[in-house]
Motif scaffolding. Structure first.
Motif, PDB file in Angstrom:
ATOM      1  N   GLY A 253       0.836  -1.192   0.000  1.00 31.21           N
ATOM      2  CA  GLY A 253       0.000   0.000   0.000  1.00 31.21           C
ATOM      3  C   GLY A 253       0.868   1.238   0.000  1.00 31.21           C
ATOM      4  N   ARG A 254       0.243   2.391   0.207  1.00 31.44           N
ATOM      5  CA  ARG A 254       0.996   3.647   0.146  1.00 31.44           C
ATOM      6  C   ARG A 254       2.096   3.694   1.207  1.00 31.44           C
ATOM      7  NH1 ARG A 254       2.035   5.994  -3.812  1.00 31.44           N
ATOM      8  NH2 ARG A 254      -0.120   6.464  -4.419  1.00 31.44           N
ATOM      9  N   GLN A 255       1.832   3.158   2.397  1.00 31.62           N
ATOM     10  CA  GLN A 255       2.871   3.181   3.433  1.00 31.62           C
ATOM     11  C   GLN A 255       4.096   2.384   2.989  1.00 31.62           C
ATOM     12  OE1 GLN A 255      -0.316   2.322   3.862  1.00 31.62           O
ATOM     13  NE2 GLN A 255      -1.133   2.991   5.838  1.00 31.62           N
ATOM     14  N   VAL A 256       3.863   1.234   2.371  1.00 33.83           N
ATOM     15  CA  VAL A 256       4.970   0.416   1.884  1.00 33.83           C
ATOM     16  C   VAL A 256       5.713   1.135   0.770  1.00 33.83           C
ATOM     17  CG1 VAL A 256       5.568  -1.745   0.721  1.00 33.83           C
ATOM     18  CG2 VAL A 256       3.889  -1.748   2.577  1.00 33.83           C
ATOM     19  N   GLN A 257       4.976   1.718  -0.152  1.00 36.11           N
ATOM     20  CA  GLN A 257       5.590   2.388  -1.297  1.00 36.11           C
ATOM     21  C   GLN A 257       6.426   3.591  -0.881  1.00 36.11           C
ATOM     22  OE1 GLN A 257       2.147   3.196  -3.697  1.00 36.11           O
ATOM     23  NE2 GLN A 257       1.640   1.014  -3.835  1.00 36.11           N
ATOM     24  N   ASN A 258       6.115   4.158   0.279  1.00 30.72           N
ATOM     25  CA  ASN A 258       6.866   5.319   0.754  1.00 30.72           C
ATOM     26  C   ASN A 258       8.145   4.936   1.490  1.00 30.72           C
ATOM     27  OD1 ASN A 258       5.136   7.260  -0.253  1.00 30.72           O
ATOM     28  ND2 ASN A 258       3.917   7.398   1.619  1.00 30.72           N
ATOM     29  N   ILE A 259       8.307   3.651   1.822  1.00 34.78           N
ATOM     30  CA  ILE A 259       9.494   3.255   2.588  1.00 34.78           C
ATOM     31  C   ILE A 259      10.265   2.117   1.950  1.00 34.78           C
ATOM     32  CG2 ILE A 259       8.325   1.562   4.090  1.00 34.78           C
ATOM     33  CD1 ILE A 259      10.021   2.738   6.402  1.00 34.78           C
ATOM     34  N   ALA A 260       9.594   1.251   1.196  1.00 36.81           N
ATOM     35  CA  ALA A 260      10.278   0.111   0.576  1.00 36.81           C
ATOM     36  C   ALA A 260      11.173   0.576  -0.567  1.00 36.81           C
ATOM     37  CB  ALA A 260       9.260  -0.903   0.068  1.00 36.81           C
ATOM     38  N   THR A 261      12.265  -0.153  -0.800  1.00 35.76           N
ATOM     39  CA  THR A 261      13.232   0.233  -1.829  1.00 35.76           C
ATOM     40  C   THR A 261      13.304  -0.817  -2.927  1.00 35.76           C
ATOM     41  OG1 THR A 261      15.090  -0.886  -0.734  1.00 35.76           O
ATOM     42  CG2 THR A 261      14.615   1.380  -0.061  1.00 35.76           C
ATOM     43  N   ILE A 262      13.685  -0.385  -4.118  1.00 37.88           N
ATOM     44  CA  ILE A 262      13.782  -1.334  -5.223  1.00 37.88           C
ATOM     45  C   ILE A 262      14.943  -2.302  -5.014  1.00 37.88           C
ATOM     46  CG2 ILE A 262      12.652   0.203  -6.854  1.00 37.88           C
ATOM     47  CD1 ILE A 262      15.331   0.941  -7.993  1.00 37.88           C
ATOM     48  N   GLY A 263      16.015  -1.830  -4.383  1.00 37.80           N
ATOM     49  CA  GLY A 263      17.127  -2.729  -4.080  1.00 37.80           C
ATOM     50  C   GLY A 263      16.716  -3.835  -3.131  1.00 37.80           C
ATOM     51  N   GLY A 264      15.885  -3.498  -2.158  1.00 34.16           N
ATOM     52  CA  GLY A 264      15.406  -4.497  -1.222  1.00 34.16           C
ATOM     53  C   GLY A 264      14.560  -5.555  -1.904  1.00 34.16           C
ATOM     54  N   ASN A 265      13.708  -5.135  -2.830  1.00 31.12           N
ATOM     55  CA  ASN A 265      12.865  -6.081  -3.561  1.00 31.12           C
ATOM     56  C   ASN A 265      13.712  -7.044  -4.383  1.00 31.12           C
ATOM     57  OD1 ASN A 265      10.585  -6.283  -6.206  1.00 31.12           O
ATOM     58  ND2 ASN A 265       9.981  -6.761  -4.108  1.00 31.12           N
ATOM     59  N   ILE A 266      14.773  -6.537  -4.976  1.00 35.00           N
ATOM     60  CA  ILE A 266      15.655  -7.380  -5.790  1.00 35.00           C
ATOM     61  C   ILE A 266      16.424  -8.366  -4.921  1.00 35.00           C
ATOM     62  CG2 ILE A 266      17.684  -7.371  -7.282  1.00 35.00           C
ATOM     63  CD1 ILE A 266      16.755  -4.576  -8.253  1.00 35.00           C
ATOM     64  N   VAL A 267      17.066  -7.866  -3.865  1.00 34.88           N
ATOM     65  CA  VAL A 267      17.931  -8.709  -3.047  1.00 34.88           C
ATOM     66  C   VAL A 267      17.120  -9.736  -2.262  1.00 34.88           C
ATOM     67  CG1 VAL A 267      19.597  -8.689  -1.156  1.00 34.88           C
ATOM     68  CG2 VAL A 267      19.729  -6.963  -2.933  1.00 34.88           C
ATOM     69  N   ASN A 268      15.864  -9.430  -1.955  1.00 26.05           N
ATOM     70  CA  ASN A 268      15.005 -10.397  -1.275  1.00 26.05           C
ATOM     71  C   ASN A 268      14.787 -11.644  -2.133  1.00 26.05           C
ATOM     72  OD1 ASN A 268      13.291 -11.106   0.988  1.00 26.05           O
ATOM     73  ND2 ASN A 268      11.555 -10.769  -0.372  1.00 26.05           N
ATOM     74  N   ALA A 269      14.854 -11.477  -3.458  1.00 24.72           N
ATOM     75  CA  ALA A 269      14.824 -12.590  -4.415  1.00 24.72           C
ATOM     76  C   ALA A 269      13.589 -13.478  -4.273  1.00 24.72           C
ATOM     77  CB  ALA A 269      16.099 -13.429  -4.292  1.00 24.72           C
ATOM     78  N   SER A 270      12.444 -12.854  -4.025  1.00 22.04           N
ATOM     79  CA  SER A 270      11.206 -13.634  -3.950  1.00 22.04           C
ATOM     80  C   SER A 270      10.758 -14.037  -5.348  1.00 22.04           C
ATOM     81  CB  SER A 270      10.105 -12.809  -3.287  1.00 22.04           C
ATOM     82  OG  SER A 270       8.838 -13.433  -3.456  1.00 22.04           O
ATOM     83  N   PRO A 271      10.306 -15.267  -5.537  1.00 19.51           N
ATOM     84  CA  PRO A 271       9.778 -15.663  -6.850  1.00 19.51           C
ATOM     85  C   PRO A 271       8.559 -14.843  -7.249  1.00 19.51           C
ATOM     86  CG  PRO A 271      10.207 -17.594  -5.473  1.00 19.51           C
ATOM     87  CD  PRO A 271      10.333 -16.391  -4.586  1.00 19.51           C
ATOM     88  N   ALA A 272       7.870 -14.247  -6.251  1.00 19.44           N
ATOM     89  CA  ALA A 272       6.656 -13.479  -6.518  1.00 19.44           C
ATOM     90  C   ALA A 272       6.891 -11.974  -6.475  1.00 19.44           C
ATOM     91  CB  ALA A 272       5.576 -13.865  -5.507  1.00 19.44           C
ATOM     92  N   ALA A 273       8.141 -11.535  -6.504  1.00 22.86           N
ATOM     93  CA  ALA A 273       8.433 -10.096  -6.472  1.00 22.86           C
ATOM     94  C   ALA A 273       7.773  -9.395  -7.654  1.00 22.86           C
ATOM     95  CB  ALA A 273       9.942  -9.874  -6.504  1.00 22.86           C
ATOM     96  N   ASP A 274       7.116  -8.271  -7.391  1.00 21.70           N
ATOM     97  CA  ASP A 274       6.396  -7.566  -8.455  1.00 21.70           C
ATOM     98  C   ASP A 274       7.296  -6.703  -9.330  1.00 21.70           C
ATOM     99  OD1 ASP A 274       3.903  -8.592  -7.829  1.00 21.70           O
ATOM    100  OD2 ASP A 274       3.470  -7.019  -6.374  1.00 21.70           O
ATOM    101  N   PHE A 275       8.340  -6.115  -8.749  1.00 22.88           N
ATOM    102  CA  PHE A 275       9.161  -5.187  -9.527  1.00 22.88           C
ATOM    103  C   PHE A 275      10.229  -5.896 -10.341  1.00 22.88           C
ATOM    104  CE2 PHE A 275      11.622  -1.170 -10.051  1.00 22.88           C
ATOM    105  CZ  PHE A 275      10.571  -0.379 -10.479  1.00 22.88           C
TER     106      PHE A 275
END
Length: 257
Positions: free
Chosen positions: A66-88
């Motif tokens: 949601g908006r709270q996540v989008q205001n604090i989450a980073t694209i580097g974090g999404n990549i390094v987390n390496a989830s098979p379901a990552a959206d970005f």
């Protein structure tokens, strides 16, 4: 922090990199964009340069949490987390993103497709961090699209997500280059290479897009879990690849007009 709270990891130390200079923001040159690894999704979503052929970046950023996540989450974090379901990650993979990585022994660059090696696993060394992500600008007659299906409309992990990047030949009726990346349908986000190869040189129409969807469904290796069965995910991949390609084709028409 989520993994710590779930007791999946137990580090002895935590280092906050949020205040390190040069790790956030978007830089543009004549031929590429560079995204700092600490760039927030809201920054991606509101960046005017992505409203054209790179619209998939905005579409993916707008549905991550949601908006709270989008205001604090980073694209580097999404990549390094390496989830098979990552959206970005599918969008970046469809755009042939390259990661810049820095450690005590210097810097190196790694294509995103080589960086994620499995669910939750990357080629990042323990002493390294991702500092930026680079994307080449697209040629004329190009467009991107991102589509996601979940069990609800917001704040949901993907059942399947698809990113497409389509470039048409000069005449505007045939596919010159196609890149398709799919999430939540294999142990890691992957490129549907057979579907991509089939589309090159084909007419950009519903028949070709539907066939590409079928080929992509054959390439995936989904699991059954609480969100969906493997068979349902395969069906979704077929439909969503066709849908994403159709959106790309319509957007190249907007450019031609």
């Amino acid at each position: 922090m989520i993994q710590i709270n779930r007791k999946k990891i137990d580090p002895s130390h935590l280092i906050d990199v949020a205040c390190l200079p040069g790790l956030s923001g978007i830089a543009e040159t004549s031929d590429e964009f560079t995204l700092g690894a600490l760039t927030k999704y809201h920054t991606i979503e509101t960046h005017p340069a992505f409203a054209g052929s790179l619209r998939a970046l905005i579409e993916a950023a707008s549905v991550i949490g949601g908006r709270q996540v989008q205001n604090i989450a980073t694209i580097g974090g999404n990549i390094v987390n390496a989830s098979p379901a990552a959206d970005f990650v599918p969008v970046l993979l469809a755009l042939d993103a390259v990661l810049d990585i820095t450690g005590p022994n210097g810097s190196r660059s790694v294509p995103l497709q080589d960086f994620i090696v499995g669910p939750g696993k990357t080629s990042l060394l323990p002493v390294e961090i991702v500092t930026s992500i680079r994307l080449a600008k697209l040629p004329a007659r190009s467009a991107t699209a991102f589509v996601k299906e979940g069990r609800r409309r917001a704040m949901e992990i993907s059942v399947v997500c698809v990113a497409a990047c389509l470039t048409l030949e000069a005449g505007g009726s045939r596919c010159a280059s196609v890149r398709l990346a799919i999430g939540a349908a294999a142990p890691k986000v992957f490129r549907a290479k057979a579907a991509e190869a089939y589309l090159e040189g084909q007419l950009a129409d519903q028949t070709s897009f539907a066939e590409a969807g079928k080929l992509a469904a054959e390439e995936c290796a989904p699991i059954s879990d609480v969100r969906a069965s493997a068979d349902y995910r395969r069906r979704l991949v077929s439909i969503m690849v066709e849908r994403a390609l159709t959106a790309c084709f319509e957007r190249t028409g907007e450019e031609r007009r």
